[in-house]
Design a protein around this motif. Structure first.
Motif, PDB file in Angstrom:
ATOM      1  N   ALA A 145      64.215  45.431  70.270  1.00 52.83           N
ATOM      2  CA  ALA A 145      65.161  45.517  71.380  1.00 52.83           C
ATOM      3  C   ALA A 145      65.786  46.908  71.468  1.00 52.83           C
ATOM      4  CB  ALA A 145      66.251  44.468  71.232  1.00 52.83           C
ATOM      5  N   SER A 146      65.730  47.648  70.371  1.00 55.01           N
ATOM      6  CA  SER A 146      66.362  48.969  70.354  1.00 55.01           C
ATOM      7  C   SER A 146      65.373  50.129  70.357  1.00 55.01           C
ATOM      8  CB  SER A 146      67.273  49.099  69.134  1.00 55.01           C
ATOM      9  OG  SER A 146      66.502  49.033  67.954  1.00 55.01           O
ATOM     10  N   GLY A 147      64.077  49.842  70.373  1.00 57.79           N
ATOM     11  CA  GLY A 147      63.105  50.937  70.384  1.00 57.79           C
ATOM     12  C   GLY A 147      61.681  50.420  70.330  1.00 57.79           C
ATOM     13  N   PRO A 148      60.725  51.334  70.333  1.00 53.58           N
ATOM     14  CA  PRO A 148      59.316  50.938  70.320  1.00 53.58           C
ATOM     15  C   PRO A 148      58.912  50.286  68.995  1.00 53.58           C
ATOM     16  CG  PRO A 148      59.514  53.304  70.068  1.00 53.58           C
ATOM     17  CD  PRO A 148      60.897  52.787  70.335  1.00 53.58           C
ATOM     18  N   ALA A 149      57.872  49.478  69.070  1.00 57.51           N
ATOM     19  CA  ALA A 149      57.367  48.793  67.877  1.00 57.51           C
ATOM     20  C   ALA A 149      56.867  49.813  66.856  1.00 57.51           C
ATOM     21  CB  ALA A 149      56.235  47.853  68.264  1.00 57.51           C
ATOM     22  N   ASP A 150      57.090  49.507  65.597  1.00 53.66           N
ATOM     23  CA  ASP A 150      56.602  50.336  64.498  1.00 53.66           C
ATOM     24  C   ASP A 150      56.178  49.389  63.378  1.00 53.66           C
ATOM     25  OD1 ASP A 150      56.203  51.966  62.260  1.00 53.66           O
ATOM     26  OD2 ASP A 150      57.786  53.359  62.852  1.00 53.66           O
ATOM     27  N   ASP A 151      54.875  49.150  63.295  1.00 54.17           N
ATOM     28  CA  ASP A 151      54.358  48.178  62.333  1.00 54.17           C
ATOM     29  C   ASP A 151      54.685  48.550  60.891  1.00 54.17           C
ATOM     30  OD1 ASP A 151      53.374  46.584  64.338  1.00 54.17           O
ATOM     31  OD2 ASP A 151      51.350  47.415  64.241  1.00 54.17           O
ATOM     32  N   ALA A 152      54.722  49.837  60.574  1.00 55.49           N
ATOM     33  CA  ALA A 152      55.025  50.257  59.202  1.00 55.49           C
ATOM     34  C   ALA A 152      56.441  49.850  58.806  1.00 55.49           C
ATOM     35  CB  ALA A 152      54.842  51.765  59.054  1.00 55.49           C
ATOM     36  N   ILE A 153      57.386  50.013  59.710  1.00 55.01           N
ATOM     37  CA  ILE A 153      58.770  49.613  59.435  1.00 55.01           C
ATOM     38  C   ILE A 153      58.853  48.098  59.305  1.00 55.01           C
ATOM     39  CG2 ILE A 153      61.097  49.468  60.423  1.00 55.01           C
ATOM     40  CD1 ILE A 153      60.644  52.271  61.559  1.00 55.01           C
ATOM     41  N   ASP A 154      58.166  47.378  60.184  1.00 54.98           N
ATOM     42  CA  ASP A 154      58.175  45.913  60.122  1.00 54.98           C
ATOM     43  C   ASP A 154      57.610  45.412  58.799  1.00 54.98           C
ATOM     44  OD1 ASP A 154      59.263  45.853  62.639  1.00 54.98           O
ATOM     45  OD2 ASP A 154      57.409  45.263  63.651  1.00 54.98           O
ATOM     46  N   ARG A 155      56.503  46.005  58.356  1.00 55.01           N
ATOM     47  CA  ARG A 155      55.907  45.581  57.081  1.00 55.01           C
ATOM     48  C   ARG A 155      56.820  45.905  55.905  1.00 55.01           C
ATOM     49  NH1 ARG A 155      51.280  47.599  59.611  1.00 55.01           N
ATOM     50  NH2 ARG A 155      51.465  49.550  58.475  1.00 55.01           N
TER      51      ARG A 155
END
Length: 97
Positions: free
Chosen positions: A67-77
């Protein structure tokens, strides 16, 4: 989580605005079907809880961050791994999860 940011403690799904009342007149809300693939809403009524599953915390983190920025799979993982480690260290989840 409880309060204005409450979410389903099992799946991490957002909660409906619609209230459902039990036989004692207590209002609770239903999870909204916004879970990621492979995580199904359980149909439980809740207002959130003080303790949530690692899955719920991970889903809520991903939704809040997107909701606050583009998706970043590395941060999610990295966040998912950190949440699992914290839950395991705190005794909140079995070591096999």
């Amino acid at each position: 989580m409880k309060g204005s940011n409450a979410f389903c403690p099992t799946t991490g799904a957002s909660l409906s605005e619609e209230l459902h009342y039990d036989d004692r007149g207590r209002a609770e809300r239903a999870p909204v079907d916004d879970c990621p693939p492979g995580v199904a809403p359980t149909g439980e009524l809740t207002n959130g809880e003080r303790c949530s599953s690692a899955t719920a915390l991970t889903v809520h983190f991903r939704r809040s961050r997107r909701a606050s920025g583009p998706a970043d799979d590395a941060i999610d993982r990295a966040a998912a791994l950190a949440i699992r480690r914290l839950k395991r260290a705190g005794g909140g989840e079995p070591s096999g999860t």
